[in-house]
Design a protein around this motif. Structure first.
Motif, mmCIF file in Angstrom:
data_model
loop_
_atom_site.group_PDB
_atom_site.id
_atom_site.type_symbol
_atom_site.label_atom_id
_atom_site.label_comp_id
_atom_site.label_asym_id
_atom_site.label_seq_id
_atom_site.Cartn_x
_atom_site.Cartn_y
_atom_site.Cartn_z
ATOM 1 N N LYS A 194 0.869 -1.176 0.000
ATOM 2 C CA LYS A 194 0.000 0.000 0.000
ATOM 3 C C LYS A 194 0.912 1.235 0.000
ATOM 4 O O LYS A 194 1.420 1.657 1.041
ATOM 5 N N LEU A 195 1.121 1.832 -1.173
ATOM 6 C CA LEU A 195 2.117 2.889 -1.335
ATOM 7 C C LEU A 195 1.541 4.297 -1.250
ATOM 8 O O LEU A 195 2.293 5.256 -1.083
ATOM 9 N N GLU A 196 0.225 4.437 -1.345
ATOM 10 C CA GLU A 196 -0.368 5.780 -1.410
ATOM 11 C C GLU A 196 -0.021 6.671 -0.222
ATOM 12 O O GLU A 196 0.212 7.880 -0.391
ATOM 13 N N PRO A 197 0.018 6.125 1.021
ATOM 14 C CA PRO A 197 0.303 7.026 2.159
ATOM 15 C C PRO A 197 1.758 7.497 2.240
ATOM 16 O O PRO A 197 2.041 8.480 2.924
ATOM 17 N N ILE A 198 2.699 6.798 1.586
ATOM 18 C CA ILE A 198 4.116 7.068 1.812
ATOM 19 C C ILE A 198 4.527 8.496 1.422
ATOM 20 O O ILE A 198 5.241 9.157 2.188
ATOM 21 N N PRO A 199 4.107 9.053 0.261
ATOM 22 C CA PRO A 199 4.475 10.446 -0.033
ATOM 23 C C PRO A 199 3.967 11.446 1.003
ATOM 24 O O PRO A 199 4.665 12.437 1.301
ATOM 25 N N HIS A 200 2.783 11.201 1.568
ATOM 26 C CA HIS A 200 2.267 12.090 2.614
ATOM 27 C C HIS A 200 3.170 12.047 3.847
ATOM 28 O O HIS A 200 3.471 13.086 4.449
ATOM 29 N N ILE A 201 3.617 10.840 4.198
ATOM 30 C CA ILE A 201 4.484 10.674 5.370
ATOM 31 C C ILE A 201 5.834 11.353 5.132
ATOM 32 O O ILE A 201 6.391 12.006 6.025
ATOM 33 N N SER B 128 13.842 8.125 3.228
ATOM 34 C CA SER B 128 12.480 7.717 2.898
ATOM 35 C C SER B 128 12.466 6.708 1.762
ATOM 36 O O SER B 128 11.665 5.763 1.766
ATOM 37 N N LEU B 129 13.357 6.871 0.791
ATOM 38 C CA LEU B 129 13.430 5.923 -0.317
ATOM 39 C C LEU B 129 13.895 4.549 0.142
ATOM 40 O O LEU B 129 13.563 3.531 -0.478
ATOM 41 N N ARG B 130 14.663 4.495 1.244
ATOM 42 C CA ARG B 130 15.088 3.196 1.772
ATOM 43 C C ARG B 130 13.898 2.341 2.187
ATOM 44 O O ARG B 130 13.975 1.116 2.157
ATOM 45 N N SER B 131 12.807 2.973 2.596
ATOM 46 C CA SER B 131 11.651 2.209 3.063
ATOM 47 C C SER B 131 11.048 1.343 1.970
ATOM 48 O O SER B 131 10.355 0.366 2.258
ATOM 49 N N LEU C 90 14.807 11.725 -8.380
ATOM 50 C CA LEU C 90 13.359 11.657 -8.153
ATOM 51 C C LEU C 90 12.584 12.007 -9.422
ATOM 52 O O LEU C 90 11.513 11.441 -9.678
ATOM 53 N N LYS C 91 13.101 12.902 -10.212
ATOM 54 C CA LYS C 91 12.384 13.349 -11.416
ATOM 55 C C LYS C 91 12.486 12.351 -12.561
ATOM 56 O O LYS C 91 11.510 12.101 -13.273
ATOM 57 N N TYR C 92 13.681 11.735 -12.718
ATOM 58 C CA TYR C 92 13.903 10.944 -13.932
ATOM 59 C C TYR C 92 14.083 9.441 -13.690
ATOM 60 O O TYR C 92 13.971 8.661 -14.636
ATOM 61 N N ARG C 93 14.370 9.006 -12.462
ATOM 62 C CA ARG C 93 14.694 7.602 -12.229
ATOM 63 C C ARG C 93 13.735 6.872 -11.293
ATOM 64 O O ARG C 93 13.515 5.679 -11.445
ATOM 65 N N GLU C 94 13.183 7.554 -10.332
ATOM 66 C CA GLU C 94 12.318 6.903 -9.339
ATOM 67 C C GLU C 94 10.907 6.790 -9.916
ATOM 68 O O GLU C 94 10.285 7.782 -10.249
ATOM 69 N N ASN C 95 10.407 5.556 -10.049
ATOM 70 C CA ASN C 95 9.098 5.353 -10.667
ATOM 71 C C ASN C 95 8.148 4.496 -9.836
ATOM 72 O O ASN C 95 7.185 3.945 -10.367
ATOM 73 N N VAL C 96 8.447 4.370 -8.534
ATOM 74 C CA VAL C 96 7.548 3.624 -7.644
ATOM 75 C C VAL C 96 6.603 4.590 -6.928
ATOM 76 O O VAL C 96 5.385 4.455 -6.994
ATOM 77 N N LEU C 97 7.179 5.582 -6.252
ATOM 78 C CA LEU C 97 6.368 6.576 -5.544
ATOM 79 C C LEU C 97 6.030 7.768 -6.435
ATOM 80 O O LEU C 97 5.051 8.476 -6.177
ATOM 81 N N ASN C 98 6.861 7.987 -7.466
ATOM 82 C CA ASN C 98 6.672 9.136 -8.363
ATOM 83 C C ASN C 98 6.558 10.450 -7.584
ATOM 84 O O ASN C 98 5.623 11.233 -7.760
ATOM 85 N N LEU C 99 7.539 10.663 -6.709
ATOM 86 C CA LEU C 99 7.533 11.868 -5.884
ATOM 87 C C LEU C 99 7.781 13.111 -6.731
ATOM 88 O O LEU C 99 8.572 13.091 -7.671
ATOM 89 N N ASN C 100 7.102 14.173 -6.393
ATOM 90 C CA ASN C 100 7.358 15.472 -6.997
ATOM 91 C C ASN C 100 7.040 16.551 -5.976
ATOM 92 O O ASN C 100 6.540 16.254 -4.877
#
Length: 450
Positions: free
Chosen positions: A80-87, A150-153, A212-222
């Motif tokens: 369940k990944l939706e809450p992680i960017p909020h945290i 946070s990405l380590r999680s 975060l902009k070009y390589r991370e595609n799990v959380l898609n943080l911005n």
């Protein structure tokens, strides 16, 4: 014990990846210490005092980031990944506020802070020069490290050592140019070391933003996700992170108090402490990498509701922690001479002798550190129990370590090595309460929402 070879392979890859990140991070301070040590013993001592504030900031950043790691690992285990960017957004706000507070303190009262840590005017003067520049790295360092933690999680660790590696290379090259004034650059001494670190920290932040902009595609943080958060997660985050923040803050302040105790025993003691602590941090990185890896693995296991796997996992991790501690302690003992030889002739004979004695103490206590710290900060904290460590360290540090070491230094007039041992022996006796807590299994707590 877990018998599957795949577990050991995946765990050690994770642990060594995190250890490499720690090695490169501590390597920045280590190279500052080494290169300034060859420039001037007073410059090295002054920067080591300033690094106590950096260490306090690092502890606060760990506390702010740890809540995101613990909660994120369990949410990841539940897929369940939706809450992680909020945290993560909440963690950045708390960490950033703490960094700004430290900046204000250092900006307004640099000499007063340094005078609490040493009574040597020459050392304080060098530290004030370093403070005047290095304070601008605090907010940058905080943002970068909370994002990386946070990405380590979710198992993303490669970016951590990519960032730290670039920082180390940039820092060493600029140190060579700016500390000594090589290749036509001005000789800036401690100010040159501070400028080198500031530039390296800026590059760190640029790299993590690019990733975060070009390589991370799990959380898609911005930026939008991190700014516009669901504030209902603030309460969840604080429940997990506040005990860790308190614990890390107390630990960071206690380390400053310890440095102050040793700093008031003379410039040679300050220099010996600076060298031995930096060497310890570099040579014990696998212990801390294993602790961080354990927190992720345990959190994920609890998030998966895989209680059956938890008991053999904990047993296996304890054996690994003790083995890593024995190897780390042996490395510190064997490498004392070669490391001190790298400082050339800038150390006094007394500072050299004290450094060897201090590192011998650390070679012994690191075995206890590897077990109790990894069980506490890795297994117990990763299992959701973030309050135990705060309570234990509050009692240990402020009721035992600080009072007895201060009395040994100023009332009983004990030798510096005896004072140093009294400042570090908690790494041995804390194995008892940690072992009791671990085998009670009361630390297994779910911190995610249903």
């Amino acid at each position: 014990m877990i018998k599957e070879k795949t577990f050991y392979k995946s765990f050690m890859i994770l642990a060594l990846s995190l250890a490499l990140q720690n090695l490169l991070t501590y390597g920045v301070n280590m190279m500052d210490t080494l290169m300034l040590g060859r420039y001037s013993q007073n410059a090295m001592g002054g920067v080591s005092l300033c690094n106590q504030i950096q260490f306090l900031l690092q502890m606060l950043v760990v506390g702010a980031g740890e809540g995101a790691v613990v909660m994120g690992s369990q949410y990841w285990g539940r897929k369940k990944l939706e809450p992680i960017p909020h945290i993560i957004g909440v963690a950045l706000r708390f960490g950033g506020a703490l960094a700004v507070l430290l900046f204000i303190l250092v900006f307004g009262w640099p000499n007063q802070i340094l005078s609490l840590l040493s009574n040597d005017p020459a050392v304080i003067a060098e530290g004030a020069k370093y403070f005047s520049i290095i304070r601008y790295t605090y907010v940058i360092f905080t943002i970068t490290n909370i994002l990386v933690a946070s990405l380590r999680s979710i198992g993303v660790v490669r970016i951590g050592y990519m960032i730290s590696g670039s920082t180390l290379v940039i820092n060493v090259c600029l140190n060579y140019l700016l500390i000594y004034g090589n290749l036509g650059f001005p000789e800036m001494g401690v100010r040159g070391a501070a400028c080198a670190t500031l530039i390296a920290r800026c590059v760190e932040l640029i790299i993590v933003i690019w990733f975060l902009k070009y390589r991370e595609n799990v959380l898609n943080l911005n930026l939008r996700k991190l700014l516009h958060i669901d504030t209902s997660y603030v309460r969840d985050y604080m429940k997990v992170s506040l005990p860790v923040l308190i614990n890390q803050a107390l630990w960071g302040v206690a380390q400053m108090v310890q440095t102050g105790i040793l700093g008031h025993l003379g410039g040679d003691v300050t220099a010996a402490n600076a060298i031995s602590v930096q060497v310890y941090q570099v040579l014990s990185v696998v212990c801390y990498g294993a602790a961080s890896a354990a927190g992720i693995v345990v959190g994920r296991t609890i998030g998966e509701d895989n209680e059956k796997k938890l008991h053999p996992l904990v047993t296996t991790l304890q054996v690994l922690f003790i083995s890593i501690g024995l190897c780390s302690g042996l490395a510190i003992f064997l490498l004392r001479g070669p490391i001190l030889a790298a400082f050339g002739g800038t150390l006094t004979e007394n500072a050299y002798r004290l450094s060897r004695q201090f590192m011998l103490v650390l070679a012994i206590t690191t075995v206890g550190t590897s077990y109790q710290m990894a069980c506490d900060n890795g297994i117990i904290r990763g299992g959701g129990d973030t309050a135990f460590s705060a309570k234990m360290n509050l009692v240990s540090m402020w009721c035992i370590i600080v009072p007895f070491s201060a009395m040994a230094a100023f009332w009983w007039k004990c030798p510096p090595v005896a004072v140093f041992f009294l400042l570090k022996w908690d790494q041995l006796y804390k194995a008892i309460p940690v072992g009791i807590r671990l085998h009670s299994w009361k630390w297994v707590k779910k911190v995610t929402r249903v």
